[in-house]
Scaffold this active site. Structure first.
Site, PDB file in Angstrom:
ATOM      1  N   HIS A   1       0.805  -1.226   0.000  1.00 22.78           N
ATOM      2  CA  HIS A   1       0.000   0.000   0.000  1.00 22.78           C
ATOM      3  C   HIS A   1       0.836   1.273   0.000  1.00 22.78           C
ATOM      4  CE1 HIS A   1       0.948  -0.807   4.255  1.00 22.78           C
ATOM      5  NE2 HIS A   1       1.040   0.500   4.334  1.00 22.78           N
TER       6      HIS A   1
HETATM    7  C1  UD1 Z   1      -1.616   4.972   6.200  1.00 23.78           C
HETATM    8  C2  UD1 Z   1      -0.313   5.483   6.794  1.00 23.78           C
HETATM    9  C3  UD1 Z   1       0.779   4.449   6.580  1.00 23.78           C
HETATM   10  C4  UD1 Z   1       0.370   3.090   7.100  1.00 23.78           C
HETATM   11  C5  UD1 Z   1      -0.971   2.692   6.495  1.00 23.78           C
HETATM   12  C6  UD1 Z   1      -1.431   1.412   7.121  1.00 23.78           C
HETATM   13  C7  UD1 Z   1       0.092   7.914   6.752  1.00 23.78           C
HETATM   14  C8  UD1 Z   1       0.794   9.011   6.063  1.00 23.78           C
HETATM   15  N1  UD1 Z   1       0.102   6.708   6.138  1.00 23.78           N
HETATM   16  O1  UD1 Z   1      -1.436   4.856   4.793  1.00 23.78           O
HETATM   17  O2  UD1 Z   1       1.946   4.851   7.276  1.00 23.78           O
HETATM   18  O3  UD1 Z   1       1.345   2.147   6.737  1.00 23.78           O
HETATM   19  O4  UD1 Z   1      -1.941   3.720   6.763  1.00 23.78           O
HETATM   20  O5  UD1 Z   1      -2.426   0.787   6.389  1.00 23.78           O
HETATM   21  O6  UD1 Z   1      -0.460   8.120   7.798  1.00 23.78           O
HETATM   22  N2  UD1 Z   1      -8.965   4.498   2.232  1.00 23.78           N
HETATM   23  C9  UD1 Z   1     -10.204   3.911   2.173  1.00 23.78           C
HETATM   24  N3  UD1 Z   1     -10.748   3.456   3.336  1.00 23.78           N
HETATM   25  C10 UD1 Z   1     -10.143   3.549   4.536  1.00 23.78           C
HETATM   26  C11 UD1 Z   1      -8.886   4.167   4.590  1.00 23.78           C
HETATM   27  C12 UD1 Z   1      -8.309   4.618   3.429  1.00 23.78           C
HETATM   28  O7  UD1 Z   1     -10.802   3.803   1.105  1.00 23.78           O
HETATM   29  O8  UD1 Z   1     -10.710   3.105   5.554  1.00 23.78           O
HETATM   30  C13 UD1 Z   1      -8.346   4.961   0.967  1.00 23.78           C
HETATM   31  C14 UD1 Z   1      -8.666   6.411   0.649  1.00 23.78           C
HETATM   32  O9  UD1 Z   1      -8.817   6.514  -0.723  1.00 23.78           O
HETATM   33  C15 UD1 Z   1      -7.411   7.142   1.087  1.00 23.78           C
HETATM   34  C16 UD1 Z   1      -6.317   6.117   0.826  1.00 23.78           C
HETATM   35  O10 UD1 Z   1      -6.917   4.857   1.088  1.00 23.78           O
HETATM   36  O11 UD1 Z   1      -7.217   8.332   0.380  1.00 23.78           O
HETATM   37  C17 UD1 Z   1      -5.089   6.305   1.691  1.00 23.78           C
HETATM   38  O12 UD1 Z   1      -5.440   6.337   3.075  1.00 23.78           O
HETATM   39  P1  UD1 Z   1      -4.502   7.092   4.144  1.00 23.78           P
HETATM   40  O13 UD1 Z   1      -4.996   6.830   5.506  1.00 23.78           O
HETATM   41  O14 UD1 Z   1      -4.301   8.506   3.743  1.00 23.78           O
HETATM   42  O15 UD1 Z   1      -3.097   6.423   3.944  1.00 23.78           O
HETATM   43  P2  UD1 Z   1      -2.667   4.899   3.809  1.00 23.78           P
HETATM   44  O16 UD1 Z   1      -2.127   4.696   2.447  1.00 23.78           O
HETATM   45  O17 UD1 Z   1      -3.773   4.025   4.279  1.00 23.78           O
HETATM   46  N1  UDP Z   2      -3.326  -6.797   8.437  1.00 20.21           N
HETATM   47  C1  UDP Z   2      -4.587  -7.367   8.617  1.00 20.21           C
HETATM   48  N2  UDP Z   2      -5.352  -7.604   7.508  1.00 20.21           N
HETATM   49  C2  UDP Z   2      -4.923  -7.337   6.242  1.00 20.21           C
HETATM   50  C3  UDP Z   2      -3.619  -6.776   6.082  1.00 20.21           C
HETATM   51  C4  UDP Z   2      -2.858  -6.507   7.201  1.00 20.21           C
HETATM   52  O1  UDP Z   2      -5.006  -7.629   9.749  1.00 20.21           O
HETATM   53  O2  UDP Z   2      -5.672  -7.599   5.290  1.00 20.21           O
HETATM   54  C5  UDP Z   2      -2.505  -6.517   9.623  1.00 20.21           C
HETATM   55  C6  UDP Z   2      -1.150  -7.149   9.611  1.00 20.21           C
HETATM   56  O3  UDP Z   2      -1.205  -8.472  10.103  1.00 20.21           O
HETATM   57  C7  UDP Z   2      -0.341  -6.213  10.499  1.00 20.21           C
HETATM   58  C8  UDP Z   2      -0.968  -4.861  10.221  1.00 20.21           C
HETATM   59  O4  UDP Z   2      -2.249  -5.127   9.649  1.00 20.21           O
HETATM   60  O5  UDP Z   2      -0.534  -6.538  11.856  1.00 20.21           O
HETATM   61  C9  UDP Z   2      -0.119  -4.080   9.275  1.00 20.21           C
HETATM   62  O6  UDP Z   2      -0.815  -2.954   8.861  1.00 20.21           O
HETATM   63  P1  UDP Z   2      -0.504  -2.209   7.489  1.00 20.21           P
HETATM   64  O7  UDP Z   2       0.174  -3.110   6.552  1.00 20.21           O
HETATM   65  O8  UDP Z   2      -1.784  -1.595   7.058  1.00 20.21           O
HETATM   66  O9  UDP Z   2       0.440  -1.017   7.962  1.00 20.21           O
HETATM   67  P2  UDP Z   2       2.009  -0.843   8.246  1.00 20.21           P
HETATM   68  O10 UDP Z   2       2.434  -1.890   9.203  1.00 20.21           O
HETATM   69  O11 UDP Z   2       2.710  -0.913   6.935  1.00 20.21           O
HETATM   70  O12 UDP Z   2       2.099   0.528   8.794  1.00 20.21           O
END
Ligand code: UD1
Ligand code: UDP
Length: 356
Positions: free
Chosen positions: A201
């Protein structure tokens, strides 16, 4: 003593579960969910499955540009802190929810505790790197998971309030694995056949069409099926670049919605290999003794690479499927992330902090 805990994104829900359980034995905790992640499969499912206490505040901030999202959080968290007047604020990791909570606390002179302090990729283009560096420099307690994290902080001149506590994600993993084995099955997802598990992601992989295409082209060439719980950000980008349909039609790629934590750790445990850019998933691969291929140029979790369990792969410069097929499983496992007692240690350290 009253602690306001701030979370908002999926990995923070997983980290808060063991810590909250421990903290509530000794302190009053007020839980704030910024609402950064809001889909049921990205948020609500974890509160239910991991029995995380219901948030006292859901700030409903949602998605947006970095400035808008962080700014909204900052202003809404400040209101909560002014009302609750806590003795400390606790933040996790490196998301926009982390930096917003840290700034709000710091400007109100409320002691700030940071769990997962000291991690560095030394790549300032990552929003997470900026978030974690800034948060560390204004924290009063830096609760670091590893030796490396402690050394990183010392190099930056941070010497007070440092504690190596181990990794709260290891606490969560150990606590839930047994539960997952008893309660859940992923046979319906894997069909009992060997598989690679993939999840990614990060902006560096999703925001460039060429890179996203290169990743999927390699996944299609893997001999085994690939199970891919799709992050909403990746889904959005695949659609934007017109790649979604071809991915959905690839015979060996099984795209599914994000899964629950218990399902995820079961999928990790029995995978032939894990392909990811997630921080948490890199470590879970290591905890589960499964080889990991990380689609990044750096990692904060250097121990996983140095011990041979994790391999950094640049999907533009290298053929991911060749790298994967050529890799053998290392034969020894080491412990770098503590003993599953990080939450307990954190609670004791916080107690000492308040006694001072
Ligand atoms: C965020 C964090 C990242 C973390 C990740 C975990 C920041 C800068 N990034 O990235 O460090 O690794 O979460 O998963 O804080 N969206 C949905 N539904 C949701 C959430 C997000 O559709 O419930 C979509 C939206 O289009 C949004 C995009 O995902 O614009 C990105 O979401 P955002 O929370 O900004 O950043 P992540 O890429 O999820
Ligand atoms: N995870 C989950 N379901 C999924 C993908 C990830 O429960 O479909 C869990 C995963 O096991 C880990 C955490 O989410 O504990 C990691 O989150 P993510 O990859 O969103 O963020 P990051 O660690 O990169 O910040």
């Amino acid at each position: 003593k009253k602690i306001v805990t701030i979370v908002g994104a999926r990995p923070q829900f997983i980290k808060v579960a063991p810590v909250s359980r421990e903290l509530r034995k000794s302190f009053q905790e007020v839980l704030v969910d910024t609402g950064q992640h809001y889909d049921y499969k990205m948020a609500g499912i974890f509160f239910e499955e991991l029995k995380i206490p219901k948030p006292d505040y859901n700030l409903g901030v949602g998605s947006g540009t970095h400035g808008k999202q962080t700014g909204e959080m900052l202003s809404r968290i400040e209101e909560v802190l002014l009302k609750e007047k806590p003795d400390a604020v606790l933040v996790y990791g490196d998301t926009n929810s982390t930096i917003a909570g840290a700034l709000a606390a710091s400007k109100l002179h409320i002691p700030l505790f940071h769990i997962e302090a000291g991690l560095r990729s030394y790549n300032k283009k990552m929003p997470e790197e900026v978030n974690r560096v800034l948060t560390d420099h204004i924290s009063n307690l830096l609760l670091a998971p590893t030796d490396t994290a402690i050394k990183n902080l010392e190099k930056e001149g941070i010497v007070e309030g440092l504690h190596q506590v181990g990794d709260v994600m290891y606490d969560a993993f150990l606590y839930n694995l047994e539960l997952a084995n008893r309660q859940t099955s992923v046979k319906n997802i894997t069909n009992g056949k060997p598989y690679y598990l993939a999840t990614f992601h990060r902006a560096e992989n999703t925001d460039m069409k060429e890179r996203l295409e290169a990743i999927f082209s390699s996944l299609k060439k893997l001999r085994e099926q690939v199970i891919l719980p799709l992050h909403p950000r990746t889904e959005k980008k695949l659609k934007e670049f017109g790649l979604y349909d071809s991915v959905m039609q690839s015979p060996n790629i099984k795209v599914i919605e994000p899964v629950s934590y218990l399902e995820m750790i079961l999928l990790e445990k029995d995978a032939t290999g894990i392909i990811t850019d997630s921080g948490g998933v890199q470590k879970e691969a290591f905890f589960a003794n499964v080889p990991c291929f990380t689609l990044r140029d750096q990692t904060e979790w250097v121990e996983t690479v140095n011990s041979g369990w994790n391999r950094l792969v640049n999907p533009i410069l290298e053929e991911l499927h060749h790298v994967i097929h050529a890799t053998n499983k290392p034969n020894k496992s080491e412990k770098f992330y503590g003993n599953g007692q990080a939450a307990f240690k954190i609670s004791k350290i916080i107690d000492n902090f308040f006694q001072r």
